[in-house]
Write an enzyme that holds these catalytic residues in place. Structure first.
Site, PDB file in Angstrom:
ATOM      1  N   TRP A   1       0.831  -1.204   0.000  1.00 27.40           N
ATOM      2  CA  TRP A   1       0.000   0.000   0.000  1.00 27.40           C
ATOM      3  C   TRP A   1       0.865   1.254   0.000  1.00 27.40           C
ATOM      4  CZ3 TRP A   1      -0.583   4.084   3.446  1.00 27.40           C
ATOM      5  CH2 TRP A   1      -1.693   4.902   3.251  1.00 27.40           C
ATOM      6  N   HIS A   2       2.001   1.185   0.668  1.00 25.59           N
ATOM      7  CA  HIS A   2       2.866   2.360   0.738  1.00 25.59           C
ATOM      8  C   HIS A   2       3.636   2.603  -0.553  1.00 25.59           C
ATOM      9  CE1 HIS A   2       2.186   2.123   5.131  1.00 25.59           C
ATOM     10  NE2 HIS A   2       2.472   3.418   5.106  1.00 25.59           N
ATOM     11  N   GLY A   3       3.875   1.577  -1.343  1.00 23.75           N
ATOM     12  CA  GLY A   3       4.615   1.812  -2.581  1.00 23.75           C
ATOM     13  C   GLY A   3       4.854   0.537  -3.355  1.00 23.75           C
TER      14      GLY A   3
ATOM     15  N   PHE B   1       2.591   8.486  -1.236  1.00 28.71           N
ATOM     16  CA  PHE B   1       1.896   7.222  -1.076  1.00 28.71           C
ATOM     17  C   PHE B   1       0.437   7.322  -1.454  1.00 28.71           C
ATOM     18  CE2 PHE B   1       5.133   7.291   2.472  1.00 28.71           C
ATOM     19  CZ  PHE B   1       6.074   6.620   1.741  1.00 28.71           C
TER      20      PHE B   1
END
Length: 471
Positions: free
Chosen positions: A319-321, A471
């Site tokens: 989800w962050h990257g 993000f």
């Protein structure tokens, strides 16, 4: 546009507050909030607004269908709506990453095109907002809202649109339609905003050059360089993202809304489990309620619990990257969460608090290497430096240039603040009324000084975006 910019502080925010509070009627104020939110979002590019508009309209219609249908059709509608939301996120954020990794398995003549689409601001956040809205309707925690502008306000509210916190519709629905503002709430909200602004401008931005020198401009960092860079990044990401969350929460309170708390002294945690109850709380609770518990949580034994935790944190990392470093960061935290359900957890509970704090800081600081590094080789290079394998030689000239006395003082003072917060002196020789008066005067003076320092810093500084915008 960022909250710590001249454009926002001197033009956008004053114009919004004047228009918002000068407008009579809550429905009209919602329209003012919607209009300013769209302007705020369009500042990052008009193409972003088109993606956001499609998301709003589609989720508004899906919510009405889910709420009015009965039987298995409701689940089918929910599944289709969630799949479409995730497909948009995957297309923009992960298409190139997936193609690159699939190509490693394909012969040279059958390679997939690698396309990296421009990432719309905040797509991870407004996608999760939309999914939580639809799921809460399916579960009966909320009813679909027939007022289109209220759903648009919920998804686009500019304080939380591009970097959270993740606000669930079921917790804010009544305040969108019925809320009131008072002078006390406005004052409290603006004070929280100033605290968040000072975190960002006076702490996070001050240590940012150290992070950049170590991570971006140093190869084979020495022992001292590596630890300074990692400690600086730990402070930068906390006070940057925590500062943004405080600013968002403060603006919401000033408008009569209420956003969830997002941080609670995470570096003072006594375990990694405790850390995730304190760090990015709106995200961790979202994964708990919409992923971990539906997967079975801890109800099916230790093996399934471990698999569920690793699944959740693998998704949290992604989800962050779209990078293997984020995947490893998620696995890193998931592994220690699993280990804490073994004898390690019992040992930590029996150990002195100092040992627990040291353990948490070591796990979290090393995890930030994966999070901040641009590639696996760079991360491994940093780990070599942390272990002293690159030598313990003197600091580089570039790092010494940014390691000024004021920066050292900020880092020394910021760590206790991040771990334990500010002390709360309560002079016993004063009456309760006198203590309230003294606290009120002191608080006002401190807020005024902090705001003045922030304004001076913003006016003199270069553009510094919030870390979580990426993000």
């Amino acid at each position: 546009m960022v909250f710590s910019s001249v454009t926002f502080l001197f033009y956008f925010l004053p114009a919004f507050l004047i228009c918002y509070f000068a407008t009579p009627g809550l429905r009209a104020r919602n329209l003012v909030l919607l209009a300013f939110s769209l302007v705020f979002y369009a500042w990052g590019g008009l193409a972003n607004v088109l993606v956001l508009a499609v998301s709003i309209v589609a989720n508004y219609l899906f919510a009405l269908l889910i709420d009015t249908r009965t039987g298995p059709w409701r689940l089918r509608m929910l599944g289709l709506a969630v799949a479409l939301n995730l497909s948009g996120l995957i297309a923009f954020k992960y298409a190139g990453f997936l193609a690159e990794n699939i190509n490693l398995l394909l012969p040279a003549g059958a390679q997939l095109p690698v396309v990296h689409l421009p990432l719309p601001l905040g797509i991870s956040f407004f996608t999760f907002h939309a999914i939580s809205y639809l799921v809460d309707i399916y579960r009966g925690k909320a009813r679909a809202n027939g007022r289109f502008e209220e759903i648009a306000v919920y998804i686009t509210m500019f304080p939380q649109l591009v970097a959270g916190p993740i606000v669930r519709y079921s917790t804010i629905a009544h305040r969108i339609r019925a809320r009131r503002t008072t002078l006390g709430r406005v004052s409290a909200g603006l004070r929280i905003f100033v605290i968040g602004l000072s975190w960002k401008v006076l702490i996070a931005d001050e240590v940012a050059p150290l992070v950049s020198v170590v991570f971006d401009n140093t190869t084979a960092p020495s022992l001292g360089e590596a630890w300074i860079g990692v400690c600086a990044y730990a402070l930068q990401i906390y006070f940057d993202f925590g500062g943004y969350s405080n600013m968002a929460i403060g603006l919401a309170i000033a408008m009569g809304l209420k956003f969830p708390r997002n941080f609670n002294l995470p570096y003072g945690a006594l375990s990694i489990t405790d850390f995730w109850r304190r760090w990015h709380m709106s995200l961790s609770s979202w994964f708990r309620d919409y992923v971990y518990i539906p997967l079975g949580g801890n109800r099916r034994g230790h093996v399934y619990t471990a698999l569920n935790l690793w699944t959740v944190f693998l998704l949290c990392g992604l989800w962050h990257g779209a990078s293997w470093t984020f995947v490893i960061w998620g696995v890193h935290h998931g592994t220690f969460l699993v280990l804490e359900r073994t004898r390690l957890g019992a040992a930590l509970r029996a150990a002195p608090r100092l040992v627990n704090h040291a353990y948490v800081l070591l796990v979290v600081l090393t995890s930030w290497v994966w999070f901040r590094a641009e590639s696996l080789p760079q991360a491994l290079d940093l780990f070599a430096g942390l272990a002293g394998l690159n030598g313990v030689g003197p600091l580089s000239v570039n790092l010494l240039a940014d390691l000024e006395p004021v920066t050292i003082v900020i880092m020394v003072l910021a760590w206790p603040l991040a771990m334990f917060g500010l002390p709360q002196p309560r002079p016993k020789h004063l009456s309760e009324r006198a203590r309230r008066t003294l606290f009120g005067i002191t608080d006002t003076v401190v807020m005024a000084l902090l705001f003045a320092l922030c304004i001076l810093s913003v006016g003199a500084a270069t553009y510094s975006p919030f870390l979580y915008f990426r993000f």
